[in-house]
Design a protein around this motif. Sequence first.
Motif, short mmCIF file in Angstrom:
data_model
loop_
_atom_site.label_atom_id
_atom_site.label_comp_id
_atom_site.label_asym_id
_atom_site.label_seq_id
_atom_site.Cartn_x
_atom_site.Cartn_y
_atom_site.Cartn_z
N UNK A 1 0.83 -1.20 0.00
CA UNK A 1 0.00 0.00 0.00
C UNK A 1 0.87 1.25 0.00
N UNK A 2 1.92 1.25 0.81
CA UNK A 2 2.82 2.40 0.87
C UNK A 2 3.48 2.65 -0.48
N UNK A 3 3.94 1.60 -1.13
CA UNK A 3 4.58 1.75 -2.44
C UNK A 3 3.63 2.30 -3.49
N UNK A 4 2.41 1.82 -3.51
CA UNK A 4 1.44 2.28 -4.50
C UNK A 4 1.02 3.73 -4.25
N UNK A 5 0.74 4.06 -3.00
CA UNK A 5 0.38 5.45 -2.69
C UNK A 5 1.56 6.39 -2.91
N UNK A 6 2.75 5.92 -2.58
CA UNK A 6 3.95 6.73 -2.82
C UNK A 6 4.16 6.99 -4.30
N UNK A 7 3.93 5.98 -5.12
CA UNK A 7 4.07 6.14 -6.57
C UNK A 7 3.07 7.17 -7.10
N UNK A 8 1.85 7.14 -6.61
CA UNK A 8 0.84 8.11 -7.03
C UNK A 8 1.23 9.52 -6.60
N UNK A 9 1.75 9.65 -5.39
CA UNK A 9 2.16 10.96 -4.89
C UNK A 9 3.31 11.51 -5.72
N UNK A 10 4.28 10.69 -6.04
CA UNK A 10 5.41 11.13 -6.87
C UNK A 10 4.90 11.50 -8.27
N UNK A 11 3.93 10.77 -8.79
CA UNK A 11 3.36 11.09 -10.10
C UNK A 11 2.73 12.47 -10.07
N UNK A 12 2.09 12.82 -8.97
CA UNK A 12 1.46 14.14 -8.88
C UNK A 12 2.49 15.26 -8.99
N UNK A 13 3.69 14.99 -8.52
CA UNK A 13 4.77 15.99 -8.53
C UNK A 13 5.64 15.89 -9.78
N UNK A 14 5.25 15.01 -10.71
CA UNK A 14 6.02 14.74 -11.92
C UNK A 14 7.46 14.36 -11.56
N UNK A 15 7.58 13.53 -10.56
CA UNK A 15 8.88 13.18 -10.03
C UNK A 15 9.44 11.84 -10.50
N UNK A 16 8.69 11.11 -11.31
CA UNK A 16 9.19 9.83 -11.79
C UNK A 16 10.31 10.03 -12.80
N UNK A 17 11.14 9.06 -12.90
CA UNK A 17 12.25 9.11 -13.84
C UNK A 17 11.71 9.21 -15.26
N UNK A 18 12.29 10.10 -16.04
CA UNK A 18 11.93 10.19 -17.45
C UNK A 18 13.20 10.49 -18.25
N UNK A 19 13.29 9.86 -19.38
CA UNK A 19 14.42 10.09 -20.26
C UNK A 19 13.95 11.08 -21.31
N UNK A 20 14.24 12.34 -21.09
CA UNK A 20 13.71 13.40 -21.95
C UNK A 20 14.81 14.18 -22.66
N UNK A 21 16.00 13.60 -22.76
CA UNK A 21 17.11 14.29 -23.38
C UNK A 21 16.80 14.63 -24.84
N UNK A 22 16.10 13.77 -25.54
CA UNK A 22 15.75 14.03 -26.93
C UNK A 22 14.60 15.03 -27.00
N UNK A 23 13.59 14.85 -26.17
CA UNK A 23 12.41 15.72 -26.21
C UNK A 23 12.79 17.17 -25.90
#
Length: 168
Positions: free
Chosen positions: A54-76
Amino acid sequence: MHTLSKIFDKVLATACVALFAILVATVSWQVFTRQVLGDPSTWSEELAKYVFVWLGMFGAALVFSERGHISVDVVVRRFSERTQRVVAVAVQLAVIAFAVTALVWGGARITVLAWGQSLSALPSHLGVVYLVVPITGVIITFYAGSHLASVLRRGEAPVASAGPVMES
């Protein structure tokens, strides 16, 4: 939508803190009963595993709200702002599609299937453990929709700002 997002953020942050406190207390109890009393608790290990989910899933949603997940955007980042917005819209639509199909729909199905299965050491059902999947799916869908609307009305940058650079 921004106000509702802030409410979700506070609720998720509070839930994460509470779940983390429960996790620490449960694991501490498990260690105490095993090492000090020599008689390990029968329920604490199972509870710790499910609280961690539960902690991992809620934490993932919270990080998503902050746009904090890893993204490879060097090309974009090399594209024009218009192209960056198109890519951002496509990404948010893909996230919504995944969240709705895999997390909400698939999570609801697995929750229903597992609802009748009892947990071995806790007075609950396995469906309660899986219930976090559709709940998180709804929350992530909301956040993705919020990001999508914000990018379309130019309220936020199409590419999340880079965090602090770590030097070695």
